[in-house]
Design a protein around this motif. Structure first.
Motif, short mmCIF file in Angstrom:
data_model
loop_
_atom_site.label_atom_id
_atom_site.label_comp_id
_atom_site.label_asym_id
_atom_site.label_seq_id
_atom_site.Cartn_x
_atom_site.Cartn_y
_atom_site.Cartn_z
N UNK A 16 0.85 -1.18 0.00
CA UNK A 16 0.00 0.00 0.00
C UNK A 16 0.89 1.24 0.00
N UNK A 17 0.38 2.34 -0.52
CA UNK A 17 1.10 3.60 -0.50
C UNK A 17 0.54 4.48 0.60
N UNK A 18 1.41 4.93 1.49
CA UNK A 18 0.96 5.77 2.60
C UNK A 18 1.43 7.21 2.48
N UNK A 19 2.42 7.48 1.61
CA UNK A 19 2.95 8.84 1.53
C UNK A 19 3.56 9.12 0.17
N UNK A 20 3.46 10.38 -0.26
CA UNK A 20 4.11 10.88 -1.45
C UNK A 20 4.90 12.13 -1.09
N UNK A 21 6.02 12.34 -1.76
CA UNK A 21 6.84 13.51 -1.46
C UNK A 21 7.44 14.07 -2.74
N UNK A 22 7.36 15.39 -2.90
CA UNK A 22 8.00 16.05 -4.03
C UNK A 22 8.20 17.52 -3.68
N UNK A 23 9.33 18.09 -4.13
CA UNK A 23 9.60 19.49 -3.85
C UNK A 23 8.73 20.41 -4.71
N UNK A 24 8.10 19.86 -5.74
CA UNK A 24 7.18 20.61 -6.58
C UNK A 24 5.76 20.28 -6.13
N UNK A 25 5.13 21.21 -5.42
CA UNK A 25 3.81 20.94 -4.87
C UNK A 25 2.77 20.74 -5.97
N UNK B 114 -0.58 10.52 2.30
CA UNK B 114 -0.24 11.81 2.88
C UNK B 114 0.85 12.48 2.04
N UNK B 115 0.74 13.79 1.84
CA UNK B 115 1.70 14.50 1.02
C UNK B 115 2.76 15.23 1.84
N UNK B 116 3.99 15.17 1.36
CA UNK B 116 5.11 15.86 1.99
C UNK B 116 5.92 16.60 0.93
N UNK B 117 6.55 17.71 1.33
CA UNK B 117 7.48 18.40 0.44
C UNK B 117 8.92 18.28 0.93
N UNK B 118 9.12 17.73 2.13
CA UNK B 118 10.46 17.53 2.69
C UNK B 118 10.64 16.04 2.97
N UNK B 119 11.59 15.41 2.29
CA UNK B 119 11.78 13.97 2.41
C UNK B 119 12.13 13.54 3.83
#
Length: 434
Positions: free
Chosen positions: A64-73, A91-96
């Motif tokens: 399952x995928x619980x989180x995504x992260x990218x510096x480009x919102x 859940x979305x993150x911009x800081x790894x």
């Protein structure tokens, strides 16, 4: 991999693979998995292959995928919505670094630009995560060494995204090479002629796009104004972030050259090329390059060219093992034998029949579930070996010299070449000491 191939991966990644189908193909995996809880995955860098890798992994019923992260919102919100449309809430993150702190993440996919692979993979291992990291493993020889040491120290399961190692036709071709039927192999050619890649037009510096954390994108790379040419896909053609086609396609094709010859460390390396097709464009890495690696009793030769597809044997990419009895030509589409007259029988084209990325993803999950890194088709040491090999070609090109490698001291015969063993770190970042 070109833009068209990447789009095909992304398009195909939404296909559903049934549990029954996977069980039939991978009975060993399902015998070991049982009813264990699902593996929770986060993807860092989701604009290109990171997204394709995640979707290949999501075809597995134990993931399952619980989180995504990218510096480009902008990219981040787009991908979150795409997953929501498939009933997946991430859940979305911009800081790894926030992703690595999460207790809801077991595995991290790293699909960021090359200059970020080392720091993020090492920190993920230190945080107790397993990792699927895109190729090339590291952006320098020193980074690759540190990454191998970090995996060994933290006992993490790390798969490098060289998915061809999971395809059957590549294995069949290498087995034929090892059979000795080709006779003495004196030369191996590997190449990538990329007609899709045109000139990178010169563009002025610009304001950082809204929603982009540019300082985080730069990370350890040299601080400079934002330029659209250096962002997203085209970062590959700048030395600050990557190594051009030599490390983008070279790690794939040269990997099989080394596997076929059971080789690793060259005696010497020399390279010649330049910006012959597009001398005035914005790219830094060469659009035309020939690299020769010397071994005892044979050579390996790399060629690449952008803007044209007319590679050796009429193929735009591939590997050719040239023996006294015949030549085996291999690429992503299949393999064949071109015989020397009267010395052996030819082999008609053996077409690829499977999906390397999907198989690579399942192979990784098998290793994660069993905690057995020995089953990995491309473990960190293999990824490091070919990344280092390709970087040696770039170092020879950038110095303009024939250089000699000493595997005992991990150094070249030339001081200028030695300066390129490590990539410079900026903005307060340091190469981790492992």
């Amino acid at each position: 991999m070109n833009k068209t191939s990447r789009r095909k991966f992304i398009k195909n990644s939404t296909a559903v693979v049934t549990v029954a189908g996977l069980t039939a193909i991978f009975p060993k995996l399902y015998a070991a998995v049982g009813a264990d809880r699902k593996i929770r995955i986060a993807a860092i860098g989701i604009n290109g292959m990171g997204w394709s890798d995640l979707n290949a992994l999501l075809k597995h019923p134990d993931v399952i995928c619980t989180a995504l992260c990218d510096v480009d919102n902008n990219v981040l919100q787009k991908r979150i919505k795409e997953l929501e449309g498939r009933g997946i809430k991430a859940k979305g993150y911009t800081d790894y670094r926030d992703v690595l702190k999460s207790k809801d993440v077991d595995v991290v996919v790293i699909g960021t630009p090359d200059h970020w692979h080392c720091l993020q993979m090492i920190e993920a291992c230190q945080a107790g995560k397993d990792v699927y990291v895109e190729k090339p493993l590291g952006n320098s020889i020193a980074e690759c060494r540190a990454m191998v040491a970090a995996v060994e120290q933290n006992k993490s399961i790390v798969q490098v995204g060289q998915w061809q190692r999971s395809q059957q036709h590549f294995r069949d071709a290498v087995a034929f090479v090892h059979s000795g039927k080709l006779g003495k192999i004196r030369l191996v050619k590997a190449w990538a002629y990329q007609g899709w890649m045109k000139s990178i037009p010169v563009k002025p510096d610009a304001a950082v796009p809204a929603g982009v954390n540019y300082d985080m994108w730069l990370g350890p790379a040299k601080k400079q104004p934002f330029n659209p040419n250096r962002f997203h896909f085209d970062f590959r053609w700048y030395w600050d972030y990557a190594g051009g086609l030599m490390t983008d396609w070279g790690v794939h094709m040269l990997d099989y050259a080394l596997l076929g010859m059971k080789a690793s460390k060259p005696i010497s390396i020399m390279a010649s090329g330049g910006k012959f097709a597009y001398p005035q464009d914005a790219a830094q890495t060469p659009d035309t390059l020939t690299t020769v690696y010397e071994f005892e009793g044979f050579n390996i030769q790399w060629e690449h060219a952008t803007g044209i597809d007319g590679g050796p044997y009429g193929k735009d990419h591939g590997v050719a093992f040239i023996g006294n009895n015949g030549t085996l030509v291999l690429n992503r589409n299949g393999w064949e034998i071109i015989p020397e007259k009267g010395r052996m029988e030819g082999v008609a084209f053996q077409r690829a029949v499977d999906d390397g990325l999907d198989l690579h993803a399942v192979n990784f999950i098998e290793a994660v579930k069993s905690r057995d890194s020995s089953v990995l088709n491309c473990p960190v040491k293999a990824g490091a070996e070919i990344a280092i090999f390709s970087q040696m070609g770039n170092i020879a090109y950038r110095t303009g010299k024939k250089i000699y490698w000493n595997p005992d001291t991990w150094s070249f015969s030339d001081a200028e070449a030695d300066q390129l063993i490590s990539a410079p770190y900026h903005n307060g970042y340091r190469l981790p000491k492992v």
